[in-house]
Design an enzyme around this catalytic site. Structure first.
Site, mmCIF file in Angstrom:
data_model
loop_
_atom_site.group_PDB
_atom_site.id
_atom_site.type_symbol
_atom_site.label_atom_id
_atom_site.label_comp_id
_atom_site.label_asym_id
_atom_site.label_seq_id
_atom_site.Cartn_x
_atom_site.Cartn_y
_atom_site.Cartn_z
ATOM 1 N N TYR A 1 -4.800 1.218 15.492
ATOM 2 C CA TYR A 1 -3.594 1.165 16.315
ATOM 3 C C TYR A 1 -3.903 1.028 17.802
ATOM 4 C CZ TYR A 1 -0.842 3.160 12.393
ATOM 5 O OH TYR A 1 -0.218 3.385 11.201
ATOM 6 N N GLU B 1 -7.348 8.512 6.112
ATOM 7 C CA GLU B 1 -7.701 9.144 7.395
ATOM 8 C C GLU B 1 -8.157 10.592 7.281
ATOM 9 O OE1 GLU B 1 -4.532 8.690 10.231
ATOM 10 O OE2 GLU B 1 -4.755 6.524 10.298
ATOM 11 N N ARG C 1 0.858 -1.182 0.000
ATOM 12 C CA ARG C 1 0.000 0.000 0.000
ATOM 13 C C ARG C 1 0.895 1.234 0.000
ATOM 14 N NH1 ARG C 1 -2.705 3.012 4.736
ATOM 15 N NH2 ARG C 1 -3.713 4.645 3.539
ATOM 16 N N HIS D 1 -2.840 10.960 0.662
ATOM 17 C CA HIS D 1 -2.440 10.661 2.038
ATOM 18 C C HIS D 1 -1.919 11.973 2.638
ATOM 19 C CE1 HIS D 1 -0.999 7.279 4.847
ATOM 20 N NE2 HIS D 1 -0.675 8.389 5.472
ATOM 21 N N GLU E 1 -3.647 -0.207 7.972
ATOM 22 C CA GLU E 1 -2.476 0.139 8.784
ATOM 23 C C GLU E 1 -2.640 -0.437 10.176
ATOM 24 O OE1 GLU E 1 -1.417 4.332 9.173
ATOM 25 O OE2 GLU E 1 -1.761 4.645 7.031
ATOM 26 N N ASN F 1 -7.501 1.789 9.577
ATOM 27 C CA ASN F 1 -6.203 1.998 10.226
ATOM 28 C C ASN F 1 -6.433 1.879 11.718
ATOM 29 O OD1 ASN F 1 -5.156 2.542 7.724
ATOM 30 N ND2 ASN F 1 -4.600 4.670 8.148
HETATM 31 C C1 PNW Z 1 -1.522 7.323 10.719
HETATM 32 N N1 PNW Z 1 -4.177 9.230 16.342
HETATM 33 O O1 PNW Z 1 -1.707 8.538 11.419
HETATM 34 C C2 PNW Z 1 -1.117 7.755 9.304
HETATM 35 O O2 PNW Z 1 -1.964 7.225 8.312
HETATM 36 C C3 PNW Z 1 0.312 7.479 8.971
HETATM 37 O O3 PNW Z 1 0.720 8.343 7.930
HETATM 38 C C4 PNW Z 1 1.154 7.622 10.214
HETATM 39 O O4 PNW Z 1 2.518 7.610 9.949
HETATM 40 C C5 PNW Z 1 0.747 6.471 11.131
HETATM 41 O O5 PNW Z 1 -0.645 6.500 11.399
HETATM 42 C C6 PNW Z 1 1.507 6.463 12.443
HETATM 43 O O6 PNW Z 1 1.242 7.625 13.169
HETATM 44 C C7 PNW Z 1 -2.290 8.625 12.659
HETATM 45 O O7 PNW Z 1 -4.092 10.364 16.888
HETATM 46 C C8 PNW Z 1 -2.411 9.894 13.196
HETATM 47 O O8 PNW Z 1 -4.825 8.305 16.891
HETATM 48 C C9 PNW Z 1 -3.035 10.104 14.395
HETATM 49 C C10 PNW Z 1 -3.549 9.022 15.096
HETATM 50 C C11 PNW Z 1 -3.423 7.748 14.582
HETATM 51 C C12 PNW Z 1 -2.786 7.550 13.362
#
Ligand code: PNW
Length: 488
Positions: free
Chosen positions: A316, A174, A83, A128, A388, A314
């Protein structure tokens, strides 16, 4: 298919995509090479004080020149998909107000061909975060309906030149993060703040994030409409959008907090997905925002209909959510009106939701993966890709390379999140791929190069790439999954 195979050791079907993810601004570098136009991030990072370590993406990890080496690295790890995003300003330096940049087209042609030659499926993000600076200058980019015309022109250009080889398109990465950070907290370009929050040079209207989001949604709809009517039948690809999807867990069993957790999701993720999939903003947004919420015309709704083939997720992290309507909240993430009066906090009774990391928004809570995927299945019942998932650590220029490569925590993070994903798939969620963020360490937006997300380490002096323990672990994981399929 996922259900039928659920008795196997691995529930992932043989055509499941395992990949890594990246983005143009964070990877490519070559910011003025071969006719590329300036984008919003080029301009933003060159302003003093915007990026923690004073760096920028001028060179980044020089993917523009080293893509072949990087594709070989992917082949070595054994992924069957990659991706990446295209740089709008590399393809159209002045948006629809100038010519197509032939050298930019050539670059993406070379990258696509290199991937396909090695059996790696391209998964392409159109935007992006980075957009031509010209559009910001001319009409204020996302604040103007004119951007819909530009995005349609740009996506049409990409479908035309690359659509014969790209079977997975993503319109936006995002947009929830981009609009909140660009128009409320002001930490991303165009650095606009609303209300009393943030630390910008000027204060703007509370409505700006809502207007920007509305134009993103309609731009998405315009691109999908164009793809459906002109390209999809002959090219045979699918088109989706990627949302930042945190899991929001109610902090207590009270009805107020449970409703707040629902609202947090509605004001963050469903804000975009509901209009695109269901044709209207979430009910909670209507209730709280009233006339501030932009309205879809009948013409808009026609285009919005059926506007998605898959959802990109995405994921996390997770947060507890506390109600701020019936009880008072201190200011913080989620607590404001345009975020639904639902405070997001990592703490409950002094205990964290998961192990903290170098990032103030990333807590290790693998159960969230199962919960968010199950939530999305119930609400939208659509095919999904985990576009992601990954683990960030603080870079340490003084530590030995041996230490840098021994990323046990990243390996454990990815392994535990994949386990939770397996549980969701066994329960019937239609998940078709999983991408680690990221193949390499790279430019982590406002944190610059102080944070590492790579399966492979990058030495920023030599730009040499070296696989970490996590890369070797992922290689083995993919291999075992493929073998169990071959023997099944
Ligand atoms: C994503 N949050 O950003 C982006 O898609 C990527 O470009 C970035 O490098 C990656 O995650 C790691 O940070 C985020 O505040 C930005 O929860 C903010 C958040 C999560 C992901």
């Amino acid at each position: 298919r996922a259900l039928k195979e659920s008795s196997d050791s691995s529930p992932f079907p043989s055509n499941f995509l395992f990949g890594t993810a990246s983005s143009s601004y964070q990877f490519e570098g070559a910011f003025l090479s071969d006719g590329k136009g300036l984008n919003n991030w080029d301009v933003f990072t060159h302003k003093p004080g915007t990026i923690m370590d004073g760096t920028n993406g001028d060179i980044a990890v020089d993917h523009y020149h080293r893509y072949l080496e990087d594709v070989d690295l992917m082949k070595y790890i054994g992924v069957n998909s990659y991706r990446f995003s295209m740089s709008w300003a590399r393809i159209l330096p002045k948006g629809r107000f100038g010519k197509v940049n032939k050298a930019g087209i050539d670059y993406y042609n070379r990258l696509l061909d290199a991937l396909l030659h090695r059996g790696i499926e391209p998964f392409v993000t159109l935007t992006h975060y980075d957009i031509p600076h010209e559009l910001e200058e001319r009409y204020g980019a996302w604040l103007s309906h004119e951007i819909q015309e530009d995005f349609k022109y740009y996506s049409g250009t990409c479908f035309k030149y690359f659509g014969n080889r790209v079977k997975y398109w993503i319109t936006f990465n995002e947009p929830n993060v981009a609009t909140i950070c660009g128009y409320r907290t002001g930490i991303y370009p165009p650095s606009r703040c609303s209300g009393s929050f943030g630390n910008c040079s000027y204060g703007n209207s509370e409505r700006e994030p809502l207007i920007a989001a509305h134009n993103v949604i309609l731009s998405h709809a315009a691109a999908v409409d164009l793809y459906r009517t002109k390209y999809q039948i002959s090219q045979g690809g699918r088109i989706g959008i990627v949302m930042n999807a945190a899991w929001f867990e109610s902090i207590s069993d009270s009805l107020e907090d449970k409703l707040a957790a629902e609202r947090a999701q509605s004001f963050y993720m469903n804000w975009f997905l509901d209009p695109i999939i269901l044709g209207k903003y979430p009910a909670e947004m209507h209730e709280i925002l009233g006339d501030d919420l932009p309205v879809f015309s009948r013409y808009d709704l026609q285009k919005l209909k059926n506007g998605l083939d898959f959802i990109g997720v995405n994921h996390y992290t997770s947060f507890y959510v506390k109600d701020c309507i019936f009880s008072a909240c201190e200011p913080g993430r989620g607590a404001s009106k345009i975020e639904g009066f639902a405070l997001q906090t990592p703490h409950r009774d002094g205990v964290l939701i998961g192990e903290p990391t170098a990032l103030d928004w990333l807590y290790v809570h693998p159960q969230g993966m199962e919960k968010i995927v199950t939530y999305l299945k119930l609400r939208y019942n659509m095919p999904m890709f985990i576009t992601e998932n990954g683990f960030g650590e603080r870079s340490n220029p003084n530590s030995s390379i041996k230490n840098e490569l021994n990323d046990v925590k990243r390996k454990e993070y990815i392994s535990s999140y994949l386990d939770a994903l397996v549980t969701a798939v066994r329960k019937g969620a239609d998940v078709r791929g999983y991408f680690v963020w990221s193949l390499l360490d790279n430019f982590e937006w406002t944190q610059g190069y102080t944070i590492c997300f790579g399966l492979c380490h990058v030495d920023y002096a030599s730009l040499e790439r070296t696989p970490r323990l996590s890369a070797m672990w992922y290689k083995q994981f993919i291999y075992e999954n493929m073998v169990s399929k071959a023997l099944a």
